[in-house]
Design a protein around this motif. Sequence first.
Motif, short mmCIF file in Angstrom:
data_model
loop_
_atom_site.label_atom_id
_atom_site.label_comp_id
_atom_site.label_asym_id
_atom_site.label_seq_id
_atom_site.Cartn_x
_atom_site.Cartn_y
_atom_site.Cartn_z
N CYS A 43 -33.93 -3.78 -7.77
CA CYS A 43 -34.31 -2.54 -7.07
C CYS A 43 -35.09 -1.64 -8.02
CB CYS A 43 -33.05 -1.83 -6.59
SG CYS A 43 -33.36 -0.23 -5.84
N ASP A 44 -36.26 -1.16 -7.57
CA ASP A 44 -37.08 -0.29 -8.42
C ASP A 44 -36.56 1.15 -8.47
OD1 ASP A 44 -37.75 0.44 -5.86
OD2 ASP A 44 -39.86 -0.15 -5.99
N GLN A 45 -35.51 1.45 -7.66
CA GLN A 45 -34.93 2.78 -7.65
C GLN A 45 -33.78 2.91 -8.66
OE1 GLN A 45 -36.70 5.10 -6.02
NE2 GLN A 45 -35.51 5.49 -4.18
N CYS A 46 -32.92 1.89 -8.68
CA CYS A 46 -31.71 2.00 -9.51
C CYS A 46 -31.50 0.82 -10.45
CB CYS A 46 -30.48 2.17 -8.63
SG CYS A 46 -30.09 0.71 -7.62
N LYS A 60 -32.00 -1.58 -0.42
CA LYS A 60 -32.97 -0.47 -0.50
C LYS A 60 -32.74 0.58 0.58
CE LYS A 60 -36.92 -2.56 -2.89
NZ LYS A 60 -38.30 -3.08 -2.75
N ARG A 61 -32.12 0.16 1.68
CA ARG A 61 -31.84 1.11 2.77
C ARG A 61 -30.83 2.17 2.36
NH1 ARG A 61 -31.42 -3.98 6.81
NH2 ARG A 61 -33.66 -4.39 6.97
N ILE A 62 -30.03 1.88 1.33
CA ILE A 62 -29.10 2.89 0.80
C ILE A 62 -29.90 4.08 0.28
CG2 ILE A 62 -27.47 3.39 -1.08
CD1 ILE A 62 -26.53 0.44 -0.81
N HIS A 63 -31.03 3.80 -0.37
CA HIS A 63 -31.86 4.86 -0.95
C HIS A 63 -32.70 5.57 0.12
CE1 HIS A 63 -30.65 3.47 -4.86
NE2 HIS A 63 -31.18 2.28 -4.67
N ARG A 146 -18.19 2.05 -13.10
CA ARG A 146 -19.20 3.11 -13.20
C ARG A 146 -18.71 4.28 -14.03
NH1 ARG A 146 -20.29 2.45 -6.87
NH2 ARG A 146 -21.53 0.56 -6.98
N THR A 147 -17.37 4.42 -14.19
CA THR A 147 -16.85 5.48 -15.06
C THR A 147 -17.20 5.19 -16.52
OG1 THR A 147 -14.67 4.43 -15.34
CG2 THR A 147 -14.92 5.94 -13.49
N HIS A 148 -17.39 3.91 -16.85
CA HIS A 148 -17.78 3.52 -18.21
C HIS A 148 -19.30 3.50 -18.39
CE1 HIS A 148 -13.63 2.50 -18.99
NE2 HIS A 148 -13.62 1.56 -18.06
N THR A 149 -20.00 2.99 -17.38
CA THR A 149 -21.46 2.81 -17.51
C THR A 149 -22.24 4.07 -17.18
OG1 THR A 149 -21.72 2.07 -15.22
CG2 THR A 149 -21.25 0.38 -16.88
N GLY A 150 -21.62 4.97 -16.39
CA GLY A 150 -22.34 6.16 -15.93
C GLY A 150 -23.31 5.85 -14.80
N GLU A 151 -23.26 4.63 -14.27
CA GLU A 151 -24.18 4.23 -13.20
C GLU A 151 -23.96 5.07 -11.95
OE1 GLU A 151 -25.26 0.34 -10.40
OE2 GLU A 151 -23.40 0.38 -11.55
N LYS A 152 -25.06 5.54 -11.36
CA LYS A 152 -25.02 6.31 -10.11
C LYS A 152 -26.08 5.74 -9.17
CE LYS A 152 -23.21 10.57 -12.14
NZ LYS A 152 -23.42 12.03 -12.30
N PRO A 153 -25.72 4.66 -8.45
CA PRO A 153 -26.74 3.94 -7.68
C PRO A 153 -27.13 4.58 -6.35
CG PRO A 153 -24.63 2.85 -7.46
CD PRO A 153 -24.43 3.98 -8.42
N PHE A 154 -26.40 5.61 -5.93
CA PHE A 154 -26.67 6.20 -4.62
C PHE A 154 -27.36 7.56 -4.80
CE2 PHE A 154 -22.78 3.64 -4.41
CZ PHE A 154 -23.24 2.63 -3.57
N SER A 155 -28.65 7.61 -4.49
CA SER A 155 -29.39 8.86 -4.72
C SER A 155 -29.85 9.49 -3.41
CB SER A 155 -30.57 8.64 -5.67
OG SER A 155 -31.41 7.64 -5.16
N GLY A 160 -32.91 14.09 -4.84
CA GLY A 160 -32.86 13.20 -6.00
C GLY A 160 -31.53 13.14 -6.72
N LYS A 161 -30.55 13.95 -6.32
CA LYS A 161 -29.24 13.92 -6.97
C LYS A 161 -28.60 12.56 -6.74
CE LYS A 161 -25.10 16.69 -7.72
NZ LYS A 161 -24.33 17.89 -7.36
N ALA A 162 -27.96 12.02 -7.80
CA ALA A 162 -27.41 10.66 -7.72
C ALA A 162 -25.88 10.68 -7.79
CB ALA A 162 -27.97 9.80 -8.84
N PHE A 163 -25.26 9.66 -7.19
CA PHE A 163 -23.81 9.58 -7.08
C PHE A 163 -23.32 8.17 -7.38
CE2 PHE A 163 -25.40 12.95 -4.46
CZ PHE A 163 -24.54 14.01 -4.74
N SER A 164 -22.08 8.07 -7.84
CA SER A 164 -21.50 6.76 -8.13
C SER A 164 -20.90 6.12 -6.88
CB SER A 164 -20.43 6.87 -9.22
OG SER A 164 -19.42 7.77 -8.82
N LEU A 165 -20.60 6.93 -5.85
CA LEU A 165 -20.01 6.42 -4.61
C LEU A 165 -20.86 6.80 -3.41
CD1 LEU A 165 -16.27 7.42 -5.17
CD2 LEU A 165 -17.28 5.17 -5.50
N LEU A 166 -20.98 5.87 -2.47
CA LEU A 166 -21.75 6.13 -1.25
C LEU A 166 -21.13 7.26 -0.45
CD1 LEU A 166 -24.05 5.33 0.67
CD2 LEU A 166 -22.54 3.59 1.65
#
Length: 289
Positions: A43-46, A60-63, A146-155, A160-166
């Motif tokens: 994914c080119d977004q996350c 991609k539909r999540i974004h 995601r608490t370890h990686t800091g990943e926030k795949p839901f923006s 543009g604010k990003a979140f770790s949970l949908l």
Amino acid sequence: MSSPQKKHRNAKKQCHYCNKEFSSSYTLKNHERVHTGERPYSCDQCGKAFTSVESLNVHKRIHTGAKPHQCQECGSAFLSKGQLKRHYQRYHSGEKPYSCDQCDKAFVTAAELKVHQRVHNGEKPYSCDVCGKTFSTSGHLKTHQRTHTGEKPFSCYQCGKAFSLLGNLKRHFLIHTGEKPYHCDECGKDFTDSGGLTIHKRIHSGEKPYQCRHCEKTFTSLVERNRHERTHTGLKPYRCEECGKTFVLLGSLKVHRNIHTKEKIYPCEQCGKILSRSSSLKHHEQKCK
């Protein structure tokens, strides 16, 4: 009579790893990536990667927020045909053929039953390789990581604010739509999420279920309790990036930043919320009392 060549083309293709059969080389190749771990479509977004281009397109539909598959029964919309099918089986077909032998719960699929049974047997087969914490489902493990990686795949496509949970993204998006579907039947106040309504209702009931671990004081929410406990521990987690000064409350940091930015800000003395205009503060304070 069909030719040997045509029969050969129609022959099932078998996975070398698990012997599962597929009708085409394309679906076989996508399946084999489950075994090899190869994920060539990202994914080119996350940056999240997938085994097939179809899975990437659904992701991609999540974004974008697109939900092209609509339930004809209730109008609910979904990212994929699979989600729509599961929704229909769960809520409209009435069929739940998989029953738990430990309790009276029944499930649409065997996989759901297997996950549920872990409630009874205590099985947690998914382990975090960073901290060792174990989980009953791979989804719970993935969320935890995601608490370890800091990943926030839901923006949010609005700001543009990003979140770790949908779920957190969905709640956030209500800020943009202005929708407040949760209504207090005591005073008529509306909320964007059920959690906010639950905490608010404690104002009417007087319930304060969260007690300070250092004194006898009790609070309506966990956030309030944690904030109060910093008066005992001395923890000041909010740091000014300009001068390094630290604060117990985020609101205090925001007020302090005014020294550097020279902006006029108006803090509520009741809850600490920061407003940009004195008129907004007056309006807010009437509701906050």
